[in-house]
Scaffold this active site. Structure first.
Site, short mmCIF file in Angstrom:
data_model
loop_
_atom_site.label_atom_id
_atom_site.label_comp_id
_atom_site.label_asym_id
_atom_site.label_seq_id
_atom_site.Cartn_x
_atom_site.Cartn_y
_atom_site.Cartn_z
N SER A 1 -35.12 34.36 -7.29
CA SER A 1 -34.56 34.41 -8.64
C SER A 1 -35.65 34.06 -9.64
O SER A 1 -36.61 33.35 -9.30
CB SER A 1 -33.41 33.40 -8.78
OG SER A 1 -33.01 33.24 -10.13
N TYR B 1 -29.67 25.22 -7.98
CA TYR B 1 -29.81 26.64 -7.64
C TYR B 1 -31.28 27.04 -7.69
O TYR B 1 -31.80 27.68 -6.76
CB TYR B 1 -29.00 27.48 -8.62
CG TYR B 1 -29.30 28.96 -8.56
CD1 TYR B 1 -28.83 29.74 -7.51
CD2 TYR B 1 -30.07 29.59 -9.55
CE1 TYR B 1 -29.11 31.10 -7.44
CE2 TYR B 1 -30.35 30.94 -9.49
CZ TYR B 1 -29.87 31.69 -8.44
OH TYR B 1 -30.15 33.04 -8.38
#
Length: 265
Positions: free
Chosen positions: A138, A151
């Protein structure tokens, strides 16, 4: 690795980027073993395709993941690579407000699932004439995003694991690619059980600026066929990658400012 005639495993194939990658890989001539936690959305992805099989599976279940390569070989006769798209985000809250059960769940899916797949499939891929591993990290894996700190940490671990695999596989027949998507129009919030306050005044504008899953899939599979070291998906990921290299602190402050309103709810 050219995809035509290859057998590709795609996780997270029930929706979003994974679904788009599975369908696009078929269009490029691959046979696809589609993997997802949700058997209903997975069945919808596979449909009646003669070149796509459905494999309901929880990537946090190590024994199930370890059994997957043999299941795919039984169905298709070989495994040539995988694109690991399955992942979840955390609630949009600061670390101090995040409970340990949520932290453990995010790392179980994003980190442990990635590790289990690599350990399960690498021996098989090393025995093939050519193999490919793709892990979707990500933009939050190289740039801190307040409210998504855990995350981001899990995706940073995915980044380093993938880059380490690339180094360890140098000189072998296995290629390794890490992917950094920015904003992509998926239902990851729903799949993660996360609610986001939506401002109707900005929702339509945001919808036009994020990358579509189909475009993300195109970029990822182009990267596979070019044996790319890394793939940045979306203008936002490409821009922030450059800015973060130039000035990490200022780039982090820029993202923090954009997250302020969301974290104030």
């Amino acid at each position: 690795m050219k995809l035509a005639g290859k057998v590709l495993v795609v996780t997270g194939a029930g929706s979003g980027i994974g679904q788009a990658v599975a369908r696009a890989a078929v269009q490029r001539g691959a046979k696809v073993a589609a993997v997802d936690l949700n058997p209903d959305t997975l069945a919808a992805t596979a449909g009646e395709s003669a070149v796509m099989s459905a494999h309901p599976l929880n990537v946090t279940d190590r024994e199930a993941v370890e059994a997957l390569p043999a299941q795919v070989r039984e169905r298709w006769g070989a495994v040539d690579g995988y694109v690991h798209c399955a992942g979840i985000i955390q609630p949009f809250v600061r670390l101090k407000d995040l409970d340990y059960a949520t932290i453990d769940r995010v790392f179980a899916v994003n980190w442990s699932g990635t590790l289990y797949l690599a350990k399960a499939f690498l021996p098989t891929l090393l025995d093939r004439p050519e193999g490919h591993i793709v892990n979707v990290a990500s933009m939050g894996g190289f740039l801190p995003v307040p409210g998504q700190t855990i995350y981001g940490a899990s995706k940073a671990a995915v980044k380093l694991l993938t880059e380490g695999l690339h180094a360890e596989c140098a000189g072998t027949n296995v290629h390794v690619t890490v992917v950094f998507p920015g904003g992509v129009a998926t239902n990851i919030t729903t799949n993660s059980g996360v609610a986001i306050p939506i401002d109707p005044a900005t929702a339509s504008k945001q919808a036009t600026t994020v990358t579509t899953p189909e475009r993300a899939a195109q970029d990822i599979l182009d990267g596979v066929e070019a044996n790319a070291y890394r793939v940045l998906v979306g203008k936002d990921a490409k821009l922030m990658d450059k800015l973060y290299r130039l000035s990490p602190r200022r780039s982090a402050a820029l993202i923090a400012g954009k997250m302020q309103d969301l974290l104030s709810h």
